[in-house]
Design a protein around this motif. Structure first.
Motif, PDB file in Angstrom:
ATOM      1  N   GLN A 173       5.447   4.247   7.772  1.00 48.53           N
ATOM      2  CA  GLN A 173       6.461   3.855   6.804  1.00 48.53           C
ATOM      3  C   GLN A 173       6.380   2.353   6.507  1.00 48.53           C
ATOM      4  O   GLN A 173       5.988   1.561   7.353  1.00 48.53           O
ATOM      5  CB  GLN A 173       7.853   4.191   7.336  1.00 48.53           C
ATOM      6  CG  GLN A 173       8.083   5.684   7.541  1.00 48.53           C
ATOM      7  CD  GLN A 173       8.010   6.451   6.241  1.00 48.53           C
ATOM      8  OE1 GLN A 173       8.603   6.049   5.233  1.00 48.53           O
ATOM      9  NE2 GLN A 173       7.270   7.554   6.244  1.00 48.53           N
ATOM     10  N   ALA A 174       6.797   2.007   5.307  1.00 46.40           N
ATOM     11  CA  ALA A 174       6.828   0.600   4.900  1.00 46.40           C
ATOM     12  C   ALA A 174       8.260   0.109   4.843  1.00 46.40           C
ATOM     13  O   ALA A 174       9.197   0.883   4.648  1.00 46.40           O
ATOM     14  CB  ALA A 174       6.158   0.429   3.545  1.00 46.40           C
ATOM     15  N   SER A 184       8.103  -6.707  -2.334  1.00 41.83           N
ATOM     16  CA  SER A 184       6.866  -6.012  -1.987  1.00 41.83           C
ATOM     17  C   SER A 184       7.021  -5.303  -0.648  1.00 41.83           C
ATOM     18  O   SER A 184       7.961  -5.569   0.117  1.00 41.83           O
ATOM     19  CB  SER A 184       5.692  -6.995  -1.934  1.00 41.83           C
ATOM     20  OG  SER A 184       5.895  -7.970  -0.926  1.00 41.83           O
ATOM     21  N   LEU A 185       6.106  -4.392  -0.361  1.00 42.38           N
ATOM     22  CA  LEU A 185       6.182  -3.599   0.857  1.00 42.38           C
ATOM     23  C   LEU A 185       5.235  -4.126   1.917  1.00 42.38           C
ATOM     24  O   LEU A 185       4.198  -4.710   1.619  1.00 42.38           O
ATOM     25  CB  LEU A 185       5.846  -2.135   0.554  1.00 42.38           C
ATOM     26  CG  LEU A 185       6.754  -1.401  -0.432  1.00 42.38           C
ATOM     27  CD1 LEU A 185       6.288   0.035  -0.608  1.00 42.38           C
ATOM     28  CD2 LEU A 185       8.207  -1.439   0.015  1.00 42.38           C
ATOM     29  N   GLY A 209      -2.411  -2.895  -2.141  1.00 40.94           N
ATOM     30  CA  GLY A 209      -2.061  -1.522  -2.511  1.00 40.94           C
ATOM     31  C   GLY A 209      -1.313  -0.820  -1.392  1.00 40.94           C
ATOM     32  O   GLY A 209      -1.580   0.348  -1.104  1.00 40.94           O
ATOM     33  N   THR A 210      -0.360  -1.531  -0.781  1.00 44.94           N
ATOM     34  CA  THR A 210       0.376  -0.952   0.352  1.00 44.94           C
ATOM     35  C   THR A 210       1.131   0.316  -0.047  1.00 44.94           C
ATOM     36  O   THR A 210       1.213   1.272   0.735  1.00 44.94           O
ATOM     37  CB  THR A 210       1.349  -1.986   0.943  1.00 44.94           C
ATOM     38  OG1 THR A 210       0.607  -3.109   1.430  1.00 44.94           O
ATOM     39  CG2 THR A 210       2.143  -1.401   2.085  1.00 44.94           C
ATOM     40  N   THR A 211       1.695   0.353  -1.259  1.00 46.62           N
ATOM     41  CA  THR A 211       2.403   1.554  -1.690  1.00 46.62           C
ATOM     42  C   THR A 211       1.459   2.746  -1.729  1.00 46.62           C
ATOM     43  O   THR A 211       1.777   3.836  -1.227  1.00 46.62           O
ATOM     44  CB  THR A 211       3.051   1.343  -3.070  1.00 46.62           C
ATOM     45  OG1 THR A 211       3.966   0.242  -3.003  1.00 46.62           O
ATOM     46  CG2 THR A 211       3.805   2.586  -3.507  1.00 46.62           C
ATOM     47  N   TRP A 235      -6.840   1.609  -2.194  1.00 41.30           N
ATOM     48  CA  TRP A 235      -6.273   0.404  -1.590  1.00 41.30           C
ATOM     49  C   TRP A 235      -7.439  -0.381  -1.005  1.00 41.30           C
ATOM     50  O   TRP A 235      -8.520   0.168  -0.776  1.00 41.30           O
ATOM     51  CB  TRP A 235      -5.234   0.744  -0.512  1.00 41.30           C
ATOM     52  CG  TRP A 235      -5.706   1.767   0.485  1.00 41.30           C
ATOM     53  CD1 TRP A 235      -5.641   3.134   0.371  1.00 41.30           C
ATOM     54  CD2 TRP A 235      -6.356   1.504   1.736  1.00 41.30           C
ATOM     55  NE1 TRP A 235      -6.199   3.740   1.473  1.00 41.30           N
ATOM     56  CE2 TRP A 235      -6.646   2.768   2.337  1.00 41.30           C
ATOM     57  CE3 TRP A 235      -6.708   0.336   2.417  1.00 41.30           C
ATOM     58  CZ2 TRP A 235      -7.279   2.882   3.570  1.00 41.30           C
ATOM     59  CZ3 TRP A 235      -7.339   0.454   3.655  1.00 41.30           C
ATOM     60  CH2 TRP A 235      -7.618   1.720   4.213  1.00 41.30           C
ATOM     61  N   GLY A 236      -7.246  -1.663  -0.813  1.00 43.24           N
ATOM     62  CA  GLY A 236      -8.398  -2.464  -0.402  1.00 43.24           C
ATOM     63  C   GLY A 236      -8.044  -3.628   0.494  1.00 43.24           C
ATOM     64  O   GLY A 236      -6.871  -3.941   0.730  1.00 43.24           O
TER      65      GLY A 236
END
Length: 271
Positions: free
Chosen positions: A31-32, A39-40, A88-90, A99-100
């Protein structure tokens, strides 16, 4: 200097592969929480940040480091790495495999090398761009060790232009291309460098989203425009970049700036 750049590339390839493999184990499973800027962040972001920062310090002890999750103040160092541990945390938390990991290397405050690795796509983008640095750099942009170049076509409804989630107001007016939303600032703009998209825009990116990509896009033949009139590079020693947004437009060639800039420039005025 050639051996230095070989060392830099090998370091990025090896380190991001190691960190990426560990992140894949957490992909879609954690979870974030929301940070103050909206931002997450997850425990994976922070562990990745720590691992990358430690690897840089151990390999390049004379270099400074600025990261998204730790130190956001630009140091007094001739060379400095700027790190985004998970761009790209979401996507990462929601199980979307785009994501990178982004690493930008700056010389006297300006990026000269960029490396972005997307673990689940198995794509490694990197590039060298000396600009006015005076350094001897093997200028070029690459995807999985193969040269890449921007698309030289004229815009049409069969060409792609990438938006971010905060730039959709652009669509209130007619737009000359098909629209895509990737959810990853670096990949959004790297698709222009690779020739897949003809342009892209980011409304609220931070320096760790852009440091690596700024190099790769220009090395591939693209044009990178910051929508705020203030100069971004060189970064200023002692400046905290944690809350500074850097809205930008990227197009595949300089001639397209006059076509796309009027459509997106309002994003710079709102920051």
């Amino acid at each position: 200097m050639e051996n230095f750049w070989d060392k830099v590339l090998q370091f990025c390839q090896t380190t991001t592969k190691t960190v990426g493999d560990r992140l894949i184990a957490d992909f879609g499973k954690i979870q974030a929480i929301q940070k103050e800027d909206g931002s997450l962040v997850t425990k994976a972001d922070r562990s990745s940040d720590n691992e990358l920062r430690t690897a840089i310090i151990n390999t390049f002890p004379e270099h400074g480091v600025l990261t998204e999750e730790t130190t956001q103040i630009f140091p007094d160092s001739q060379w400095c790495w700027i790190v985004d541990p998970i761009d790209g945390t979401t996507n990462f938390t929601r199980g979307v495999p785009i994501w990178g990991i982004s690493l930008g290397l700056l010389y006297e405050g300006t990026p000269v090398f960029g490396f972005v690795y997307l673990p689940q796509l198995r794509q490694s983008f990197y590039g060298y761009w000396g600009g006015n640095s005076g350094l001897e750099i093997p200028t070029g942009a690459y995807l999985n060790n193969q040269p890449i170049h921007t698309n030289q076509d004229s815009p049409s409804k069969s060409h792609l232009f990438n938006l971010c989630a905060r730039s959709t107001e652009i669509l209130k007016n007619p737009f000359p291309c098909k629209i895509r939303m990737i959810g990853v600032a670096s990949y959004n703009l790297l698709l222009v460098a690779a020739g897949a998209a003809i342009g892209g825009v980011e409304a609220t990116p931070k320096i760790w989203d852009l440091a690596a990509v700024w190099v790769i896009v220009q090395a591939a033949g693209g044009k990178f425009i910051f929508l705020d009139s203030k100069p971004v590079f060189p970064l200023q020693i002692g400046q905290n970049y944690g809350n500074i947004s850097l809205p930008c437009l990227v197009v595949s060639r300089a001639e397209l700036v006059t076509e796309f800039l009027p459509l997106v420039e309002f994003l710079g005025k709102s920051n």
